[in-house]
Design an enzyme around this catalytic site. Structure first.
Site, PDB file in Angstrom:
ATOM      1  N   SER A 163       8.011 -22.903  11.817  1.00 53.14           N
ATOM      2  CA  SER A 163       6.656 -23.218  11.356  1.00 53.14           C
ATOM      3  C   SER A 163       6.532 -24.697  11.002  1.00 53.14           C
ATOM      4  O   SER A 163       5.481 -25.318  11.210  1.00 53.14           O
ATOM      5  CB  SER A 163       6.300 -22.363  10.132  1.00 53.14           C
ATOM      6  OG  SER A 163       6.116 -21.016  10.498  1.00 53.14           O
ATOM      7  N   ILE A 199       0.837  -1.204   0.000  1.00 54.94           N
ATOM      8  CA  ILE A 199       0.000   0.000   0.000  1.00 54.94           C
ATOM      9  C   ILE A 199       0.871   1.254   0.000  1.00 54.94           C
ATOM     10  O   ILE A 199       0.552   2.246  -0.662  1.00 54.94           O
ATOM     11  CB  ILE A 199      -0.965  -0.024   1.196  1.00 54.94           C
ATOM     12  CG1 ILE A 199      -2.038  -1.102   0.971  1.00 54.94           C
ATOM     13  CG2 ILE A 199      -1.608   1.347   1.427  1.00 54.94           C
ATOM     14  CD1 ILE A 199      -2.957  -1.340   2.146  1.00 54.94           C
ATOM     15  N   GLU A 238      11.668 -20.214  18.667  1.00 55.70           N
ATOM     16  CA  GLU A 238      10.658 -20.897  19.498  1.00 55.70           C
ATOM     17  C   GLU A 238       9.978 -22.024  18.715  1.00 55.70           C
ATOM     18  O   GLU A 238       8.804 -22.332  18.963  1.00 55.70           O
ATOM     19  CB  GLU A 238       9.607 -19.910  20.028  1.00 55.70           C
ATOM     20  CG  GLU A 238      10.169 -18.774  20.845  1.00 55.70           C
ATOM     21  CD  GLU A 238      10.771 -19.203  22.156  1.00 55.70           C
ATOM     22  OE1 GLU A 238      10.539 -20.341  22.594  1.00 55.70           O
ATOM     23  OE2 GLU A 238      11.495 -18.405  22.757  1.00 55.70           O
TER      24      GLU A 238
END
Length: 380
Positions: free
Chosen positions: A363, A334, A360
């Site tokens: 994915s 944008i 952590e």
């Protein structure tokens, strides 16, 4: 949300806007959070938000901790990473597994901000395979001798207290062969190695930690000998909610900038917010933010109620980190060419957010956890 939490959130929102937003770009450039700002955050009790006052904490609980990380991340990504590594995993490991003596000696200074904590699990050959650590501790009389190297350790260069995970029985591995120790800065044989030059969260210090015949006493064993892998996995569940909170904050921050820019930027004689293609982007981003927020705070409720949230934690961590990247990328679109320039914060937000799909638990690891939980439930 009760009144106390609402006041806490409003305090953090005002503080982040007034004190953090003006120096966010400088933190990225200088790769350091200003000392005065760190000092002020510690004095506010922001390094011990979830812990009871009896251990030096602020006593606000985990919902407040994640609110803190979200609100700060709207403006800057390094600070919530510093606080997250310190609080949700390092200090929390002592809170979860420590003796009363250890909590008074080590957790209290971490929670009140006197000391900075680091969680030393990852190694050059043991990232996603956390159980494959090679750093060892061998018993010699009433001492343990630690040897090995940890890498990508957040806060390590400035940390005072390290929670270190080592192999004490190679044959048993994760099932009885991993032990955690509390190691203090300045102990003979402990040194800080290579400082990492990172893509994002550049104000968060990351480095190797090297152990060369570091001798620690029995009282520095955290929890039971051989059973530390379960402590690591337990606190990383809290850590995953922290990553989701940071991702949510970054996504919200970028989205709010994109909305404002779409109203101000004029092309073809009108603000670009009037164009349907821009409206569709804004609508889709808002939908994803609502989804992340709903998942996250539902999972925080499970935590508060003492319910297991291994499945939900992995879902929200993976979803939030991936969708936040998409939201920030759409926000940059944008902005057009201006979003690509360092004069605007969007490009920094994109760099800061990318790590959330990696640490952590990547994915890919989250999807393994999710699948295992699905199949475990189906086999009951």
């Amino acid at each position: 949300m009760n009144q106390e939490l609402k006041m806490f959130q409003e305090t953090i929102q005002a503080f982040a806007k007034e004190k953090i937003e003006p120096v966010a770009a400088l933190i990225d450039i200088e790769e350091k959070v200003p000392d005065a700002l760190m000092k002020e955050m510690k004095e506010m009790g922001l390094f011990g938000v979830p812990f009871p006052e009896e251990y030096g904490g602020s006593g606000f609980g985990w919902r407040a901790q994640y609110m803190l990380m979200e609100e700060v991340a709207k403006y800057e990504g390094s600070i919530p990473s510093i606080i997250g590594a310190h609080t949700t995993i390092a200090a929390n490991a002592i809170y979860v597994a420590g003796s009363e003596e250890q909590k008074q000696k080590y957790l209290r200074p971490l929670a009140d901000g006197t000391s900075l904590g680091a969680f030393a699990l990852t190694e050059p050959g043991a990232g996603s395979d956390a159980a494959g650590i090679k750093t060892t501790a061998k018993k010699e009389g009433d001492e343990w001798v630690i040897n090995g190297t940890k890498c990508f350790i957040t806060n390590a260069p400035s940390a005072d207290i390290f929670v270190v995970f080592v192999s004490t029985d190679k044959e048993k591995g994760a099932r009885g062969g991993i032990t955690s120790f509390i190691v203090e800065r300045g102990m003979p044989g402990l040194s800080i190695g290579k400082m990492e030059d990172k893509m994002g969260i550049r104000g968060s210090e990351t480095s190797e930690v090297i152990f060369e015949n570091v001798r620690v006493k029995d009282e520095q064993v955290l929890g039971e000998v051989g059973h530390a892998f379960k402590y690591a996995m337990r606190v990383m569940q809290n850590g995953r909610l922290g990553i989701a909170s940071i991702a949510l904050g970054l996504a919200k921050g970028a989205f709010e900038l994109a909305v404002q820019y779409s109203l101000e930027r004029k092309q073809f004689g009108q603000s670009i917010a009037h164009f349907q293609s821009i409206q569709n982007k804004l609508a889709e981003m808002k939908m994803e933010i609502y989804a992340i927020e709903s998942m996250l705070y539902r999972t925080i409720t499970l935590l508060e109620e003492g319910e297991g949230f291994n499945l939900e934690g992995s879902i929200v961590k993976a979803y939030a980190s991936e969708k936040a990247d998409w939201i920030i990328n759409e926000s940059l679109q944008i902005f057009g060419g201006y979003g690509y320039m360092k004069d605007f914060p969007i490009e920094r937000m994109l760099r800061d957010a990318r790590i959330n799909r990696i640490f952590e638990g990547t994915s890919e690891i989250q999807r393994i956890v999710i699948a295992k939980e699905i199949l475990k439930e189906a086999s009951l």
